[in-house]
Enzyme design. Sequence first.
Site, PDB file in Angstrom:
ATOM      1  N   SER A 121       0.790  -1.187   0.091  1.00 21.74           N
ATOM      2  CA  SER A 121       0.129  -0.012   0.023  1.00 21.74           C
ATOM      3  C   SER A 121       0.838   1.177  -0.103  1.00 21.74           C
ATOM      4  O   SER A 121       1.626   1.262  -0.902  1.00 21.74           O
ATOM      5  CB  SER A 121      -0.988  -0.073   1.078  1.00 21.74           C
ATOM      6  OG  SER A 121      -2.002   0.869   1.162  1.00 21.74           O
ATOM      7  N   ASP A 205      -8.554  -6.275  -4.925  1.00 21.80           N
ATOM      8  CA  ASP A 205      -8.218  -4.795  -4.305  1.00 21.80           C
ATOM      9  C   ASP A 205      -8.600  -3.581  -5.157  1.00 21.80           C
ATOM     10  O   ASP A 205      -8.557  -3.683  -6.298  1.00 21.80           O
ATOM     11  CB  ASP A 205      -6.549  -4.857  -4.317  1.00 21.80           C
ATOM     12  CG  ASP A 205      -6.084  -3.956  -3.476  1.00 21.80           C
ATOM     13  OD1 ASP A 205      -6.428  -2.678  -3.550  1.00 21.80           O
ATOM     14  OD2 ASP A 205      -5.035  -4.313  -2.580  1.00 21.80           O
ATOM     15  N   HIS A 234      -7.245  -6.039  -0.089  1.00 16.92           N
ATOM     16  CA  HIS A 234      -6.268  -5.141   0.409  1.00 16.92           C
ATOM     17  C   HIS A 234      -6.260  -5.205   1.845  1.00 16.92           C
ATOM     18  O   HIS A 234      -6.643  -4.640   2.969  1.00 16.92           O
ATOM     19  CB  HIS A 234      -6.775  -3.730   0.250  1.00 16.92           C
ATOM     20  CG  HIS A 234      -5.544  -2.660   0.422  1.00 16.92           C
ATOM     21  ND1 HIS A 234      -4.595  -2.525  -0.697  1.00 16.92           N
ATOM     22  CD2 HIS A 234      -5.067  -1.855   1.284  1.00 16.92           C
ATOM     23  CE1 HIS A 234      -3.902  -1.667  -0.570  1.00 16.92           C
ATOM     24  NE2 HIS A 234      -4.161  -1.046   0.761  1.00 16.92           N
TER      25      HIS A 234
END
Length: 253
Positions: A121, A205, A234
């Site tokens: 991320s 995601d 995610h």
Amino acid sequence: MAVMTLNYQSTTIGMQQNLTVILPEDASYFDTQEPVKRLPSLLLLHGLSSDETSYVRYTSIERYANEHQLAIIMPRADHSAYSNMAAGHKYYDYILEVHDYVHQILPLSKKREDNFIAGHSMGGYGTIKFALTQGERFAKAAPLSAVFTVQHLLEIDWYDFSSTAIIGSNDDVVGSDLDVYYLVDNALEQGHPIPELLIMCGTEDALYDDNIKFINYLTEYGVDHQFESGKGEHDYAYWDSAIKRVIEWCMVK
């Protein structure tokens, strides 16, 4: 296997900082008559809502690292986007300081071929930034579920996250050092070394399309990379399997 919380006085940001280190043990560490074995290492960058302890708590990274005799270095960078913030600390410089510091005080190899970087991320965004600007340090880089469009990162609505702290009053960051597309162009134009790239993202995601866009850009400009996708969201369920894959990939010469 040693798992350490290392607290030291950072000269870059002028305060005590914690980082977590996983250091597999070698027989040479117990034999004063033998030269110490220097391990390869992975610099692992956390995401926006995580910290330097998250991978130890939410994945089996300690087991994966021990199986492959790979040291894992996990610093803390708060909500910085791994940047030198307009109103905050110089976290881009700080991560480089951590990398140099642990290689001075721990039995880690300083050879480029033995040094890797990864993150998820926001940490994936940091990973690609360091890969494109500090490629002489790292042989391999693995952004996981990464943010590649910097504006997406700056627009995240999250507790106490402020894009203004990162960029100040400048609301146009395209073509700046925060823009990874610009960093790709600059690395190619300047002939900077680019590590081997393994990019991973789960198909469920929200950042999957952003990953595809960046992959297509790398392909268009002839930047070597691997892209691996599969079912995943995610979350740490995905990142647990992803970091296992990354560690295995890093240790293949």
